[in-house]
Each structure stands twice: as C-alpha cells, then as structure tokens.
Design a protein around this motif. Structure first.
Motif, PDB file in Angstrom:
ATOM      1  N   ALA A 173       0.815  -1.212   0.000  1.00  0.00           N
ATOM      2  CA  ALA A 173       0.000   0.000   0.000  1.00  0.00           C
ATOM      3  C   ALA A 173       0.849   1.263   0.000  1.00  0.00           C
ATOM      4  O   ALA A 173       0.360   2.348  -0.324  1.00  0.00           O
ATOM      5  N   THR A 174       2.117   1.150   0.356  1.00  0.00           N
ATOM      6  CA  THR A 174       2.980   2.331   0.450  1.00  0.00           C
ATOM      7  C   THR A 174       3.757   2.609  -0.830  1.00  0.00           C
ATOM      8  O   THR A 174       4.313   3.691  -0.997  1.00  0.00           O
ATOM      9  N   TRP A 175       3.833   1.620  -1.743  1.00  0.00           N
ATOM     10  CA  TRP A 175       4.593   1.826  -2.983  1.00  0.00           C
ATOM     11  C   TRP A 175       3.750   2.612  -3.971  1.00  0.00           C
ATOM     12  O   TRP A 175       2.666   2.195  -4.362  1.00  0.00           O
ATOM     13  N   TRP A 203       5.326   4.284  -6.876  1.00  0.00           N
ATOM     14  CA  TRP A 203       6.150   4.524  -8.055  1.00  0.00           C
ATOM     15  C   TRP A 203       6.462   6.014  -8.143  1.00  0.00           C
ATOM     16  O   TRP A 203       6.987   6.577  -7.183  1.00  0.00           O
ATOM     17  N   VAL A 204       6.161   6.687  -9.249  1.00  0.00           N
ATOM     18  CA  VAL A 204       6.482   8.116  -9.367  1.00  0.00           C
ATOM     19  C   VAL A 204       5.237   8.987  -9.190  1.00  0.00           C
ATOM     20  O   VAL A 204       5.249  10.169  -9.563  1.00  0.00           O
ATOM     21  N   ALA A 205       4.194   8.438  -8.602  1.00  0.00           N
ATOM     22  CA  ALA A 205       2.952   9.205  -8.410  1.00  0.00           C
ATOM     23  C   ALA A 205       3.175  10.524  -7.673  1.00  0.00           C
ATOM     24  O   ALA A 205       2.547  11.535  -8.028  1.00  0.00           O
ATOM     25  N   PRO A 206       4.048  10.593  -6.639  1.00  0.00           N
ATOM     26  CA  PRO A 206       4.235  11.878  -5.952  1.00  0.00           C
ATOM     27  C   PRO A 206       4.736  13.005  -6.854  1.00  0.00           C
ATOM     28  O   PRO A 206       4.540  14.185  -6.539  1.00  0.00           O
ATOM     29  N   TYR A 207       5.376  12.661  -7.981  1.00  0.00           N
ATOM     30  CA  TYR A 207       5.854  13.692  -8.906  1.00  0.00           C
ATOM     31  C   TYR A 207       4.723  14.227  -9.793  1.00  0.00           C
ATOM     32  O   TYR A 207       4.900  15.242 -10.476  1.00  0.00           O
ATOM     33  N   TRP A 217      -4.211   7.981 -10.023  1.00  0.00           N
ATOM     34  CA  TRP A 217      -3.436   6.746 -10.105  1.00  0.00           C
ATOM     35  C   TRP A 217      -4.236   5.578  -9.560  1.00  0.00           C
ATOM     36  O   TRP A 217      -4.936   5.698  -8.557  1.00  0.00           O
ATOM     37  N   GLU A 218      -4.089   4.444 -10.211  1.00  0.00           N
ATOM     38  CA  GLU A 218      -4.674   3.187  -9.732  1.00  0.00           C
ATOM     39  C   GLU A 218      -3.577   2.128  -9.775  1.00  0.00           C
ATOM     40  O   GLU A 218      -2.988   1.867 -10.832  1.00  0.00           O
ATOM     41  N   PHE A 219      -3.265   1.521  -8.618  1.00  0.00           N
ATOM     42  CA  PHE A 219      -2.208   0.508  -8.539  1.00  0.00           C
ATOM     43  C   PHE A 219      -2.842  -0.874  -8.444  1.00  0.00           C
ATOM     44  O   PHE A 219      -3.674  -1.130  -7.563  1.00  0.00           O
TER      45      PHE A 219
END
Length: 351
Positions: free
Chosen positions: A27-29, A31-35, A41-43
């Motif tokens: 749940a914490t990963w 990828w580059v979503a914070p940028y 986003w959907e993981f």
C-alpha cells in the motif's frame, strides 16, 4: 492529456487515469505518483492464487492483475497503462488485443535474465507488438529485445536503473561485524568463480547474500559467510558495512546486476565487476569500479586484492560511483522519462 511545459516533470493538469500494474503488493509503494499530483493513479498488484504447484505452471496472480488493469483501462477512456516486468507487459498487451482496448502501454523495467523459449517467444512477439514503449536498463538490451521480438529499436528507451538510495535496516547495528567483501544477488551470478577467487585470498573475508540455488553443489570456503533469502533492508545492511562489493556475472553479455550496482554506488561502495556489455552503462574501469574478464578466478582475485590493499584507491572509486548514481540513477530520472512519455502522447508523435 494536457501538459504544462517546464522543468518540473509533475506539472501536468489532467483528470486522466494512470494504471500501474506490478508485482509489488504494498500500500505504500507509489512509483512516481508523488511527482504527478494532478494525475489520478490506480495501482494493481499481483496476488498469489491457488497452490504452489499450479502457480509454477501459470502465474494466475499475474494473469488476474493484467486482466484487471486492462478492464480498468476499458472503463476509463484516455487511460495510460504502465507495466513493471516483461511478463506483465505481455499479459496486459495480450488482453488489450483480445478485448479491443486501445490503451497506450508503457512496459517499464523490461528485463529478462534469459529470453523466452521458442513457443513463448512467438506469443510474446504477438502480444508485445501492442506495446507503445519499452524502458530497459542497458543499451545492449535495446538491440537484443528489438531483434528478439521483431520490433523497431526506437520503441526501446534506455534509462539507468534509477531509485532512491536504498533503505538500510538498523544501519548502526551491523548484521556482519568486521571487514569483508560483499556479494549480493541471484540473477545470472557466477558464484563458482567468486568461490575460487576467495580460495586464493584466505586472509580476505567474504559475505554473500544469495538464493539457495546459487550455491547448489558448491563447497563454500572458510573465509566466506552466506545469507539466504533475507530481507532487502538486511541485505543493504551487509552492503553498507562492507569494504566494497564484488559482482561476478555469468558472461560478457549479461544484462543483470543493475539493482545491486546502483545500490552499491548510492551507498558509496567501490566494486569489482565482471566486464559485461549489460553493465557498461554503469561501471567504468578505473573510474568507479574495476572490471575483470568473465570466468577468471585469477583476474577476480587480483582485482579484489588491489582494492583490499589500497584503501585510498578504493575510496576514490567509491566516491566516483556515488556521484554517478546521484546524477544518473535517481527516482527523479524515472519521473522525467515518464513525463516525456506523456508529453509524446499529447503531441501525438509516432512511436
């Protein structure tokens, strides 16, 4: 898609969806979503399905995640699908073909330890023709995969393996005390050659982090300690406290070892590395590493001895490696690459 042009890769304004399909069930990963805070986003993670026996025949977790990702794309017109790993890329592309979903697919982390066999290769060629762009971690892989899958080499984009500096578990509490050379990883490793080199260096201690199959049938010398299947943070603890790292690879063509190489550079460790085309984008003989010919215990032992005895030279290589990683192997590089991919979709340039 709309994009604000600028130096910040996250300056996108859109309500479109990025679907990220990977093996990482965390749940914490992100990828580059914070940028890219303006993107949705959907993981989708692969989860184990059924028993081990069936899992060895077909990975139903991957199949299920790929199908779910493509269905999400079908329900969200204009979505972008990012896959991590070659098999997920093939599954997602195949389902997109079968379901008639016209979603642009970015096959990130497209890397094989060994190319698929003949039958699987035919399936991969059919499926992967649907992928818009592939991201690989060495220049040689662009040539190899383009030829293997009958695709234009322009679809394969080289990017250094780029991550944040690795998290070290309990950095003030060494898993292994004392001076030693670390060797870490399981893919395409030549541990028989390293073991023979270690026998020539009885005063040098070695600590290995491997898979059990890496040492099957091998007799480990007394100056070598082994850890199997430990956590990543513990492995990084062993690397963090090592004098330097040895990376023995199977041959001169292996496109593996990038994760370990970059981790070592981020942690400021010099390296002795098998001279392989697959790692020449990262290591430069006498600058940030010592390169040795494949399958040569004598050459490997001589390079290890040189770094072990010459701490000043070892430190110089380590610092050059750290600077290289800080410039070329950061998570921000991944964000820039992904931003460029989105920009090309906006511009509508041929892929």
């Amino acid at each position: 898609w709309r994009r604000s042009i600028g130096s910040d890769p996250g300056r996108h304004v859109t309500e479109k969806l990025v679907i990220c399909c990977s093996e990482i069930d965390s749940a914490t990963w992100r990828w580059v979503a914070p940028y890219f805070p303006d993107l949705t986003w959907e993981f989708v993670a692969c989860k184990s399905r059924f028993g081990r026996g069936l899992q060895n025949f077909v990975n139903l977790g991957r199949l299920s995640a790929a199908l779910k990702s493509v269905r999400l794309a079908r329900r969200n017109k204009g979505a972008v699908l990012v896959t991590h790993g070659p098999t997920l890329a093939a599954w997602c592309a195949l389902f997109a073909r079968l379901l008639g979903v016209d979603v642009p697919i970015l096959a990130h982390s497209f890397n094989f330890v060994a190319l698929p066999g003949r039958l699987k290769l035919v399936v991969f060629r059919f499926a992967l023709a649907r992928v818009r762009r592939f991201v690989v971690f060495s220049q040689v892989e662009r040539e190899v995969y383009a030829a293997a899958f009958h695709l234009p080499i322009e679809r394969f984009e080289f990017l250094h393996w780029s991550v944040q500096p690795p998290a070290v578990a309990s950095p003030d509490d060494p898993v292994e005390a004392g001076n030693y050379v670390a060797a870490i990883g399981g893919n395409a490793r030549d541990y028989p050659t390293l073991i023979e080199a270690a026998r020539e260096l009885p005063d040098v201690r070695f600590v290995l982090v491997v898979r059990p199959e890496n040492l099957a049938g091998l007799k480990v010398p007394q100056n070598m300690s082994v850890h199997c299947n430990i956590g990543f943070g513990e492995a990084m603890n062993i690397l963090y406290h090592a004098r330097f790292m040895a990376l023995p690879l199977n041959d001169a063509q292996v496109p593996c070892g990038h994760v370990t190489l970059v981790a070592a550079m981020h942690l400021g460790k010099a390296m002795v590395v098998t001279d392989s085309r697959g790692v020449r984008d990262y290591v430069f003989d006498g600058e940030n590493a010592l390169l040795v010919e494949p399958k040569s215990p004598a050459a490997l032992a001589a390079a290890i001895r040189r770094l072990w005895d010459d701490r000043e030279f070892c430190g110089r290589l380590a610092e050059h490696g750290r600077l290289f990683a800080a410039k070329s192997c950061t998570e921000g590089q991944v964000a820039v690459q992904f931003g460029g991919f989105l920009h090309e979709l906006v511009a509508g340039r041929p892929q």
